[in-house]
Design a protein around this motif. Structure first.
Motif, PDB file in Angstrom:
ATOM      1  N   SER A  55      -0.637 -17.508   1.973  1.00 52.67           N
ATOM      2  CA  SER A  55      -1.823 -16.975   2.626  1.00 52.67           C
ATOM      3  C   SER A  55      -2.283 -15.715   1.910  1.00 52.67           C
ATOM      4  O   SER A  55      -1.500 -15.025   1.292  1.00 52.67           O
ATOM      5  N   ASN A  56      -3.539 -15.413   2.039  1.00 52.48           N
ATOM      6  CA  ASN A  56      -4.135 -14.276   1.350  1.00 52.48           C
ATOM      7  C   ASN A  56      -4.096 -13.053   2.259  1.00 52.48           C
ATOM      8  O   ASN A  56      -4.806 -13.001   3.257  1.00 52.48           O
ATOM      9  N   PRO A  57      -3.294 -12.028   1.941  1.00 54.65           N
ATOM     10  CA  PRO A  57      -3.196 -10.858   2.823  1.00 54.65           C
ATOM     11  C   PRO A  57      -4.471 -10.040   2.881  1.00 54.65           C
ATOM     12  O   PRO A  57      -4.629  -9.203   3.745  1.00 54.65           O
ATOM     13  N   TRP A  58      -5.422 -10.262   1.972  1.00 54.42           N
ATOM     14  CA  TRP A  58      -6.646  -9.485   1.939  1.00 54.42           C
ATOM     15  C   TRP A  58      -7.739 -10.100   2.804  1.00 54.42           C
ATOM     16  O   TRP A  58      -8.785  -9.522   2.962  1.00 54.42           O
ATOM     17  N   ARG A  59      -7.482 -11.270   3.393  1.00 54.42           N
ATOM     18  CA  ARG A  59      -8.540 -11.943   4.148  1.00 54.42           C
ATOM     19  C   ARG A  59      -8.960 -11.168   5.391  1.00 54.42           C
ATOM     20  O   ARG A  59     -10.045 -11.329   5.887  1.00 54.42           O
ATOM     21  N   ASN A  71      -2.738  -4.086   8.567  1.00 53.42           N
ATOM     22  CA  ASN A  71      -2.429  -5.492   8.858  1.00 53.42           C
ATOM     23  C   ASN A  71      -2.213  -6.277   7.567  1.00 53.42           C
ATOM     24  O   ASN A  71      -1.294  -7.083   7.469  1.00 53.42           O
ATOM     25  N   ALA A  72      -3.067  -6.045   6.575  1.00 59.77           N
ATOM     26  CA  ALA A  72      -2.934  -6.750   5.302  1.00 59.77           C
ATOM     27  C   ALA A  72      -1.639  -6.360   4.584  1.00 59.77           C
ATOM     28  O   ALA A  72      -0.930  -7.221   4.050  1.00 59.77           O
ATOM     29  N   ILE A  73      -1.320  -5.070   4.583  1.00 62.62           N
ATOM     30  CA  ILE A  73      -0.090  -4.605   3.930  1.00 62.62           C
ATOM     31  C   ILE A  73       1.129  -5.171   4.643  1.00 62.62           C
ATOM     32  O   ILE A  73       2.051  -5.691   4.004  1.00 62.62           O
ATOM     33  N   PHE A  74       1.140  -5.096   5.958  1.00 66.85           N
ATOM     34  CA  PHE A  74       2.292  -5.567   6.721  1.00 66.85           C
ATOM     35  C   PHE A  74       2.456  -7.077   6.624  1.00 66.85           C
ATOM     36  O   PHE A  74       3.571  -7.583   6.650  1.00 66.85           O
ATOM     37  N   GLU A  75       1.359  -7.800   6.520  1.00 73.34           N
ATOM     38  CA  GLU A  75       1.447  -9.251   6.342  1.00 73.34           C
ATOM     39  C   GLU A  75       2.051  -9.585   4.988  1.00 73.34           C
ATOM     40  O   GLU A  75       2.823 -10.530   4.857  1.00 73.34           O
ATOM     41  N   ALA A  76       1.712  -8.795   3.982  1.00 68.56           N
ATOM     42  CA  ALA A  76       2.219  -9.042   2.631  1.00 68.56           C
ATOM     43  C   ALA A  76       3.657  -8.535   2.457  1.00 68.56           C
ATOM     44  O   ALA A  76       4.416  -9.096   1.679  1.00 68.56           O
ATOM     45  N   ALA A  77       4.023  -7.465   3.152  1.00 65.76           N
ATOM     46  CA  ALA A  77       5.358  -6.863   2.992  1.00 65.76           C
ATOM     47  C   ALA A  77       5.847  -6.376   4.355  1.00 65.76           C
ATOM     48  O   ALA A  77       5.694  -5.203   4.697  1.00 65.76           O
ATOM     49  N   HIS A  78       6.460  -7.282   5.104  1.00 65.50           N
ATOM     50  CA  HIS A  78       6.916  -6.961   6.458  1.00 65.50           C
ATOM     51  C   HIS A  78       7.899  -5.795   6.497  1.00 65.50           C
ATOM     52  O   HIS A  78       7.944  -5.050   7.475  1.00 65.50           O
TER      53      HIS A  78
END
Length: 129
Positions: free
Chosen positions: A1-5, A84-91
């Motif tokens: 998934s694209n974390p920037w969406r 949200n985008a950062i946390f989705e990419a790097a929990h």
């Protein structure tokens, strides 16, 4: 998934910011050569050298940041979208932020805004960083 969406309603802006296409870089941008001995994209963590940008580049960065923030109802919402985008990419990074998410998001947006505001003043920029 694209974390920037989730970066905002203006998906074109987010993709433009993250685009790898060097043809969109300003004409005075330094692009590393494939066979260069030094990686121009490498981050040097042992020194903090002055960053000197042309007025055109600083204005474009400022305009893009303002356009990004303006896609949201508030600066806090803009910051929350980034988190949200950062946390989705790097929990694993979530544990580094211990305060309320809204407060952290607003601090982040205010920090980036201060950095962008000082792009033409290397001394002040170094203090912000």
């Amino acid at each position: 998934s694209n974390p920037w969406r989730n970066l905002g309603r203006d998906h074109h802006l987010a993709s433009r910011i993250m685009e790898d296409d060097v043809s969109s870089l300003p004409s005075d941008a330094v692009v590393p050569e494939e066979d260069a001995d030094v990686d121009a994209w490498e981050i040097n963590v042992s020194t903090l050298e002055d960053l000197t940008l042309s007025a055109d580049v600083a204005k474009e960065v400022s305009d893009i940041w303002k356009a990004y923030v303006d896609t949201f109802q508030s600066e806090q919402s803009a910051g929350e979208a980034i988190f949200n985008a950062i946390f989705e990419a790097a929990h694993s990074l979530q544990s580094l932020f211990v305060g309320p998410r809204g407060v952290q998001a607003l601090k982040f947006v205010n920090g980036v805004t201060s950095v962008v505001a000082n792009l033409l003043n290397p001394f002040a920029l170094k203090i912000e960083v």
